[in-house]
Design an enzyme around this catalytic site. Sequence first.
Site, PDB file in Angstrom:
ATOM      1  N   CYS A  77      51.408  61.106  67.717  1.00  0.00           N
ATOM      2  CA  CYS A  77      51.927  59.342  68.417  1.00  0.00           C
ATOM      3  C   CYS A  77      51.802  58.946  66.921  1.00  0.00           C
ATOM      4  O   CYS A  77      51.712  58.142  67.014  1.00  0.00           O
ATOM      5  CB  CYS A  77      50.123  59.608  68.342  1.00  0.00           C
ATOM      6  SG  CYS A  77      49.226  60.574  70.300  1.00  0.00           S
TER       7      CYS A  77
ATOM      8  N   CYS B  94      48.152  61.074  63.613  1.00  0.00           N
ATOM      9  CA  CYS B  94      48.421  62.336  64.656  1.00  0.00           C
ATOM     10  C   CYS B  94      50.071  62.469  64.833  1.00  0.00           C
ATOM     11  O   CYS B  94      50.494  61.440  65.469  1.00  0.00           O
ATOM     12  CB  CYS B  94      47.528  62.437  66.116  1.00  0.00           C
ATOM     13  SG  CYS B  94      46.156  62.726  65.530  1.00  0.00           S
TER      14      CYS B  94
ATOM     15  N   CYS C 259      42.772  61.710  74.655  1.00  0.00           N
ATOM     16  CA  CYS C 259      43.097  62.882  74.031  1.00  0.00           C
ATOM     17  C   CYS C 259      41.704  61.877  72.419  1.00  0.00           C
ATOM     18  O   CYS C 259      41.380  62.990  71.958  1.00  0.00           O
ATOM     19  CB  CYS C 259      44.046  63.430  73.799  1.00  0.00           C
ATOM     20  SG  CYS C 259      44.348  64.046  72.993  1.00  0.00           S
ATOM     21  N   CYS C 260      41.561  60.920  72.617  1.00  0.00           N
ATOM     22  CA  CYS C 260      41.527  60.252  71.214  1.00  0.00           C
ATOM     23  C   CYS C 260      39.305  60.224  71.539  1.00  0.00           C
ATOM     24  O   CYS C 260      39.240  60.672  70.480  1.00  0.00           O
ATOM     25  CB  CYS C 260      42.353  58.777  70.856  1.00  0.00           C
ATOM     26  SG  CYS C 260      42.947  58.137  70.023  1.00  0.00           S
TER      27      CYS C 260
ATOM     28  N   CYS D 207      42.551  53.904  67.745  1.00  0.00           N
ATOM     29  CA  CYS D 207      41.964  55.089  68.820  1.00  0.00           C
ATOM     30  C   CYS D 207      40.624  55.780  68.984  1.00  0.00           C
ATOM     31  O   CYS D 207      40.136  56.170  70.092  1.00  0.00           O
ATOM     32  CB  CYS D 207      41.875  56.692  67.804  1.00  0.00           C
ATOM     33  SG  CYS D 207      41.710  55.914  65.912  1.00  0.00           S
TER      34      CYS D 207
END
Length: 238
Positions: A211, A208, A125-126, A234
Site C-alpha cells: 500500500c 505496508c 485489512c487495516c 489506516c
Amino acid sequence: MSIATAGQPRHADELRLLAERAGHDLEDAPALDVLRWAAGTFGPRLCVTASMADAVVAHLAARARPGIDVVFLDTGYHFPETIGTRDAVAAVMDVNVISLTPRQSVAEQDAEYGPELHDRDPDLCCALRKVRPLAEGLAGYDAWATGLRRDESPSRADTPVVSWDERRGKVKIAPIARWTEEDVDAYVAEHGVLTNPLLQDGYTSVGCAPCTRRTLAGEDARAGRWAGLAKTECGLHG
Ligand code: SF4
C-alpha cells in the site's frame, strides 16, 4: 500537574481533564517539553508508537524517559528496510521496542478472507492488522505519543499537540505536530537519529509494502499511501 503513580491506571474522567488542560497549556511548547510533561505525568503508562520511517519521536521520548516503551505494529506486510530499522532502533537506542502482531498471520488471513485483502478491502485489512492490535496493545497505557505532523497531509492539518482520544479512552500526544519536514531533517542531522533507508529512495511516508509507493514531485508526504484510492489513513488516527 501531579506525577503519576507507577503502574496504576487513572480514571477516564481524570485523563480527559489532563488532556484538555495540557492541550491548552502545551500547544506552543517545544516537543521535548511536551514529552517531559507526559513522562512526568504518566510514567510507565506512557508509550510511543513508531512506524519506523524515522526514530525522531522515539529519540525525543527516550530523552524524556529513558527506556520508554516504543510500540511498533508488525503487520506482516512491512518492507525489509522497515523491519531492519525497527531492529536497529531496538539495538542502539535507550528504548523498549514492543512489536504488536495481528491475531492472524498473513497466511491465516488469506485463508479466511482470500489473498490480497489489502487490494479488495483495505479498511478491513487495516482494521485487522493495525487498528485492533493497537487497541489491544494500548490497554496497559494511559497515554500514547505519535509522530503525526500537520504538514504531512490535509487530513492531519488540525492535529492537536495533546488531545483526548475518546475512542480508546487515552490521552493522545503529538509532540511534533507543529514540526515541518525541514524540522525533522534538522533534528535527524543534529542527533544522528536512525531513519528508514527508504527515505533516501523516493519514499516520504513508509507503511505496508503493498500500500505504499514512492512520492512524486509536488505531492504531499503521504500521497504514496493507498495511491489511487480515496483512503488516506489506516484508521489509527480517525
Ligand atoms: Fe493491510 Fe495495506 Fe492496511 Fe497494511 S496498510 S494493514 S497491507 S491495507
